[in-house]
Write an enzyme that holds these catalytic residues in place. Structure first.
Site, PDB file in Angstrom:
ATOM      1  N   PRO A   1       0.833  -1.206   0.000  1.00 47.28           N
ATOM      2  CG  PRO A   1      -0.661  -1.489   1.777  1.00 47.28           C
ATOM      3  CD  PRO A   1       0.562  -2.082   1.161  1.00 47.28           C
TER       4      PRO A   1
ATOM      5  CB  ALA B   1      12.395   2.393   0.430  1.00 46.95           C
TER       6      ALA B   1
ATOM      7  CB  ALA C   1       0.366   2.392   4.018  1.00 53.69           C
ATOM      8  N   GLY C   2       3.415   3.836   5.285  1.00 53.73           N
ATOM      9  CA  GLY C   2       4.480   3.562   6.243  1.00 53.73           C
ATOM     10  C   GLY C   2       5.071   2.173   6.064  1.00 53.73           C
ATOM     11  CG  LEU C   3       2.995  -0.835   5.373  1.00 54.10           C
ATOM     12  CD1 LEU C   3       1.832  -1.680   4.861  1.00 54.10           C
ATOM     13  CD2 LEU C   3       3.537  -1.413   6.685  1.00 54.10           C
ATOM     14  N   GLY C   4       7.005   1.229   3.389  1.00 50.30           N
ATOM     15  CA  GLY C   4       8.216   1.234   2.560  1.00 50.30           C
ATOM     16  C   GLY C   4       7.986   1.112   1.071  1.00 50.30           C
ATOM     17  CB  SER C   5       5.058   1.560  -1.181  1.00 51.34           C
ATOM     18  OG  SER C   5       4.850   2.915  -1.417  1.00 51.34           O
TER      19      SER C   5
ATOM     20  CG  ASP D   1      11.804   3.670   5.133  1.00 47.36           C
ATOM     21  OD1 ASP D   1      11.950   3.361   6.328  1.00 47.36           O
ATOM     22  OD2 ASP D   1      10.762   4.180   4.683  1.00 47.36           O
TER      23      ASP D   1
END
Ligand code: PMV
Length: 326
Positions: free
Chosen positions: A105, A114, A108-112, A156
């Protein structure tokens, strides 16, 4: 015609986000959602970058030896154009169609960002004939992160390149940690609230400057949380890890990066028996993580899904960036 496909994982920060920007240690782990990038040779300019998820593209031309993004969603693709620019400086550049397709996502803070940047570098760099070293991937993905937000700590891009679980600081770089998850499961839930990491990071740094002595104490406590979490992670002491996640969340709250949506999800998870829960990444939206035992993970995820647009039980510590097809 040549076609190179590469992928890189998303990430969560287990402990120490934000504090890591000013030199603290933090712990991050890769997750089982990946960004995929394919680069196909193309005869003529422009080079095309397209995102399947966003349904957007940008066209980049070579004009008197300089790259110019002339049409399309140029702002969205700015980090990738920066990577192209760095590659052009080395003298090797050629038209291609570069397609980004991500399971992670966005914002969303999930590293998309990077993960896409690392996979982009591996895929297009390989097509151009570069030797894809760790250093090369780290440097290019850091460059892209700098476009996304001005003062990235480097955690990240390091975790998406290296994979696994790492202890990271700006000064010392990274060190791998071998985590025993015992029968623990990490549940991720997205608040659905989008925000810019750079804005949140700057707000924290400003608040730090206004309350230096108080913040110094909070940063010291955050460092202690990371230090104590390492043996607990190595030994699979889920209760201790959970407690430290809750303490870490309290510290993140105190520096102003939590919000109502995050707190709501954390309370849902804890009320259903999570051993600990915290925001992950920049906060003010983005995602939360909750630690649970195998037995109650499914129930917590279902309850979170009543309050969040997306939730999943994370596969954790997976392989970093890799070439899928050459
Ligand atoms: O962009 P996010 O949400 O994954 O957050 C990155 C982590 C921060 O510590 C907030 C910033 C950084 O560069 O380390």
């Amino acid at each position: 015609m040549n076609n190179v496909r590469a992928s890189a994982p998303g990430k969560i920060i287990l402990f120490g986000e934000h504090f890591v920007v000013r030199g603290n240690h933090a712990i991050a782990g890769s997750i089982g959602l990946r960004a995929y990038v394919s680069s196909r040779e193309k005869r003529d300019w422009p080079l095309i970058i397209e995102s399947r998820n966003l349904g957007m593209q940008a066209r980049v031309y070579l004009d008197k030896g300089k790259l110019k993004a002339k049409t399309g969603h140029i702002e969205v693709f700015r980090p990738f154009i920066q990577i192209l620019e760095r590659l052009r400086e080395t003298g090797k550049i050629q038209p291609a169609i570069i397609t980004i397709d991500s399971e992670i996502p966005v914002s969303a803070g999930l590293g998309s960002s990077a993960a896409s940047a690392a996979a982009f570098t591996a895929s297009y760099g390989r097509l151009l004939g570069f030797t894809i070293t760790r250093e090369f991937l780290l440097e290019m993905s850091y460059e892209a992160e700098r476009v996304v937000h001005g003062k990235p700590s480097g955690i990240d891009n390091t975790i998406v390149v290296e994979g696994g679980v790492i202890l990271y600081s700006r000064e010392e770089g990274y060190q791998r940690i071998s985590v025993d998850m015992n029968n623990g499961r990490l549940i991720i839930a997205d608040t659905g609230v989008r925000r810019r990491t750079g804005d949140v990071v700057l707000d924290v740094l400003e608040l730090y400057d206004r309350h230096e002595r108080v913040f110094d104490a909070i940063y010291r406590a955050a460092e202690e949380v990371v230090r104590e979490s390492i043996p607990a992670l190595e030994r699979g002491e889920l209760d201790v890890i959970g407690e430290l996640m809750n303490v870490n969340q309290g510290l993140l709250y105190s520096i102003g990066v939590s919000n109502e949506r995050i707190e709501k999800l954390l309370h849902v998870a804890r009320n259903e028996g999570a051993l600990g829960a915290k925001l992950t990444g920049a906060g003010r939206g983005g995602s939360i993580i909750a630690l649970a035992t195998d037995e109650n993970a499914g129930r917590i995820k279902s309850r979170l899904l009543e309050n969040a647009p997306w939730s999943g039980i994370g596969e954790f510590g997976v392989e970093g960036v890799k070439i899928e097809e050459d």
